[in-house]
Scaffold this active site. Sequence first.
Site, PDB file in Angstrom:
ATOM      1  CB  CYS A 124      -0.909   0.001   1.230  1.00 41.74           C
ATOM      2  SG  CYS A 124      -1.842  -1.514   1.445  1.00 41.74           S
ATOM      3  NE  ARG A 243       9.807   0.480 -10.747  1.00 39.74           N
ATOM      4  CZ  ARG A 243      10.319   1.491 -10.098  1.00 39.74           C
ATOM      5  NH1 ARG A 243      11.619   1.622  -9.984  1.00 39.74           N
ATOM      6  NH2 ARG A 243       9.535   2.405  -9.571  1.00 39.74           N
ATOM      7  CD  GLU A 363       5.415  -3.756  -9.161  1.00 37.42           C
ATOM      8  OE1 GLU A 363       6.639  -3.734  -9.030  1.00 37.42           O
ATOM      9  OE2 GLU A 363       4.713  -4.756  -8.971  1.00 37.42           O
TER      10      GLU A 363
HETATM   11  C1  LIG Z   1      -4.641  -2.044 -11.654  1.00 31.88           C
HETATM   12  C2  LIG Z   1      -3.665  -1.288 -10.817  1.00 31.88           C
HETATM   13  C3  LIG Z   1      -3.023  -1.947  -9.775  1.00 31.88           C
HETATM   14  C4  LIG Z   1      -2.153  -1.251  -8.937  1.00 31.88           C
HETATM   15  N1  LIG Z   1      -1.601  -1.875  -7.846  1.00 31.88           N
HETATM   16  C5  LIG Z   1      -0.954  -1.136  -6.911  1.00 31.88           C
HETATM   17  C6  LIG Z   1      -0.553  -1.711  -5.656  1.00 31.88           C
HETATM   18  O1  LIG Z   1      -0.714  -2.914  -5.413  1.00 31.88           O
HETATM   19  N2  LIG Z   1       0.011  -0.916  -4.729  1.00 31.88           N
HETATM   20  C7  LIG Z   1       0.246   0.423  -4.938  1.00 31.88           C
HETATM   21  O2  LIG Z   1       0.742   1.093  -4.046  1.00 31.88           O
HETATM   22  N3  LIG Z   1      -0.116   1.007  -6.130  1.00 31.88           N
HETATM   23  C8  LIG Z   1      -0.702   0.257  -7.104  1.00 31.88           C
HETATM   24  N4  LIG Z   1      -1.093   0.832  -8.301  1.00 31.88           N
HETATM   25  C9  LIG Z   1      -0.821   2.237  -8.527  1.00 31.88           C
HETATM   26  C10 LIG Z   1       0.201   2.509  -9.621  1.00 31.88           C
HETATM   27  O3  LIG Z   1       1.485   2.145  -9.204  1.00 31.88           O
HETATM   28  C11 LIG Z   1       0.067   3.990 -10.011  1.00 31.88           C
HETATM   29  O4  LIG Z   1      -1.145   4.098 -10.750  1.00 31.88           O
HETATM   30  C12 LIG Z   1       1.231   4.492 -10.816  1.00 31.88           C
HETATM   31  O5  LIG Z   1       2.387   4.564 -10.021  1.00 31.88           O
HETATM   32  C13 LIG Z   1       0.969   5.879 -11.424  1.00 31.88           C
HETATM   33  O6  LIG Z   1       0.422   6.750 -10.482  1.00 31.88           O
HETATM   34  P1  LIG Z   1      -0.908   7.584 -10.865  1.00 31.88           P
HETATM   35  O7  LIG Z   1      -1.906   6.616 -11.361  1.00 31.88           O
HETATM   36  O8  LIG Z   1      -1.272   8.420  -9.699  1.00 31.88           O
HETATM   37  O9  LIG Z   1      -0.470   8.476 -12.097  1.00 31.88           O
HETATM   38  P2  LIG Z   1       0.293   9.886 -12.034  1.00 31.88           P
HETATM   39  O10 LIG Z   1       1.489   9.790 -11.162  1.00 31.88           O
HETATM   40  O11 LIG Z   1      -0.691  10.952 -11.751  1.00 31.88           O
HETATM   41  O12 LIG Z   1       0.789  10.020 -13.538  1.00 31.88           O
HETATM   42  C14 LIG Z   1      -0.047  10.448 -14.604  1.00 31.88           C
HETATM   43  C15 LIG Z   1       0.823  10.603 -15.848  1.00 31.88           C
HETATM   44  O13 LIG Z   1       1.847  11.591 -15.616  1.00 31.88           O
HETATM   45  C16 LIG Z   1       3.131  11.049 -15.877  1.00 31.88           C
HETATM   46  N5  LIG Z   1       4.111  11.622 -14.949  1.00 31.88           N
HETATM   47  C17 LIG Z   1       3.990  11.811 -13.601  1.00 31.88           C
HETATM   48  N6  LIG Z   1       5.101  12.341 -13.102  1.00 31.88           N
HETATM   49  C18 LIG Z   1       5.963  12.485 -14.138  1.00 31.88           C
HETATM   50  C19 LIG Z   1       7.304  12.977 -14.280  1.00 31.88           C
HETATM   51  N7  LIG Z   1       7.985  13.424 -13.228  1.00 31.88           N
HETATM   52  N8  LIG Z   1       7.867  12.994 -15.508  1.00 31.88           N
HETATM   53  C20 LIG Z   1       7.177  12.529 -16.586  1.00 31.88           C
HETATM   54  N9  LIG Z   1       5.914  12.034 -16.529  1.00 31.88           N
HETATM   55  C21 LIG Z   1       5.323  12.011 -15.316  1.00 31.88           C
HETATM   56  C22 LIG Z   1       2.977   9.552 -15.635  1.00 31.88           C
HETATM   57  O14 LIG Z   1       3.998   8.817 -16.294  1.00 31.88           O
HETATM   58  C23 LIG Z   1       1.584   9.308 -16.207  1.00 31.88           C
HETATM   59  O15 LIG Z   1       1.676   9.185 -17.598  1.00 31.88           O
HETATM   60  C24 LIG Z   1      -1.892   0.126  -9.191  1.00 31.88           C
HETATM   61  C25 LIG Z   1      -2.507   0.764 -10.275  1.00 31.88           C
HETATM   62  C26 LIG Z   1      -3.388   0.077 -11.072  1.00 31.88           C
HETATM   63  C27 LIG Z   1      -4.050   0.807 -12.203  1.00 31.88           C
END
Ligand SMILES: Cc1cc2nc3c(=O)[nH]c(=O)nc-3n(C[C@H](O)[C@H](O)[C@H](O)COP(=O)(O)OP(=O)(O)OC[C@H]3O[C@@H](n4cnc5c(N)ncnc54)[C@H](O)[C@@H]3O)c2cc1C
Length: 381
Positions: A124, A243, A363
């Site tokens: 989490c 990863r 991830e």
């Molecule tokens: C089905 C599913 C399972 C998951 N399982 C887990 C889990 O078990 N545990 C857990 O903790 N999380 C989990 N996640 C969360 C997942 O790791 C996040 O969705 C992911 O890290 C991206 O975060 P966000 O969705 O908030 O996107 P954001 O961080 O808001 O990103 C949105 C967009 O902006 C881009 N972006 C953001 N910052 C930058 C930067 N500095 N430079 C360039 N581009 C950038 C991203 O690449 C993306 O394209 C899961 C997600 C899904 C959809």
Amino acid sequence: MIGFSLTDEQRALQELARDFAQNEIAPMAPELDRTGQYPYALLKQAHSLGLLNVTIEEEYGGGGLGWIESSLVGEELAAACAGVTTAANANELALTPLHLAASEEQKRKFISPIAKEGGFAAFCVTEPGAGSDVVSMRTRATKKGSEYILNGTKHFITNGDVAHLLTVFAVTDPEKKHRGLSLFAVPADLPGITRHHMGEKMGHRASDTAEIVFEDVHVPAENLLGQEGDGFRVAMETFDRTRIGIGAAGVGIARAALEASIKFAKERQQFGQPIASFEGVQFMLADMAVKIDTARLAVWFAAWQVDEKLPYAYASAIAKAYGSDVAMQVATDAVQIHGGYGYMADYKVEKYMRDAKLLQIYEGTNQIQRLIVAKALLKEK
Ligand SMILES: Cc1cc2nc3c(=O)[nH]c(=O)nc-3n(C[C@H](O)[C@H](O)[C@H](O)COP(=O)(O)OP(=O)(O)OC[C@H]3O[C@@H](n4cnc5c(N)ncnc54)[C@H](O)[C@@H]3O)c2cc1C
């Protein structure tokens, strides 16, 4: 010394995983994808075969093996169903922080019931306002006597609704930014925890994705893993390992997409001949194979770096980004080779395309992986 041959034990594990994946998981995959049912029975079987928690210490119920072995298993499972693979991998993702930071006593207490008895765990980190920017998380753990009081919301948590144990990352000192994050082993049945299944997903539907709310949850201080402030470092070290599993899953999906495409291209007749006889199709198949074989090498190299205790963050970012990009490209080409049939749910390739997409997101998105690679390239020597 460079060698690419697997040991007899590794080959046996690969075959065991392949047989289980093709005979047990693959026939269930379309139904699990359609219904979104959690694959309890398959995971129980995988656990009894030793295909879960592969890299966790044997004495606590894990496989006691390396990341090469984990990658071999991951590729096979994902070639059958990426959703089941995500559900399976979530355990290793949640247990790796304990593997890295917990005391012997904590490992016995928290890892053993999951790894020995086939329980489920969830990792989490992510919050509604904190995805790529992990340090902006708002979940707070406030020390009060012999307890921490946990408040906050985690979402997109794989296994969140089914887990017995939650590995929770929270802020213990907001002034210290990334050095102010800590991690806790939190039994999922503690009072104050509510969990909600998050809506329907594009792919990986056999895996569970949940939101978890912590409201004044009393966590015993002995559930702190490592020291206060270790959270960010342990989360990053965990991702640098797990990863590699995403890259391996990418290779598995892409391999399955190529196999389906070869079969279809040989069978489908147009202009009086199989479409496989057209050079345009052959080049697509060849490019798919080039990508898959190079992605597998990237995955094995990163896994080898971990197993050999060499620096692995750079190699694992490449394995994840490349393996998942290859899965997306190859699955998209597989749909193209299938023409209109590829767009229909009766053919497996549209599922591969939907499943591949998530690998580029979770991830650490592939943009974040490229930041890791670029940072290493631009670092002053
Ligand atoms: C089905 C599913 C399972 C998951 N399982 C887990 C889990 O078990 N545990 C857990 O903790 N999380 C989990 N996640 C969360 C997942 O790791 C996040 O969705 C992911 O890290 C991206 O975060 P966000 O969705 O908030 O996107 P954001 O961080 O808001 O990103 C949105 C967009 O902006 C881009 N972006 C953001 N910052 C930058 C930067 N500095 N430079 C360039 N581009 C950038 C991203 O690449 C993306 O394209 C899961 C997600 C899904 C959809």
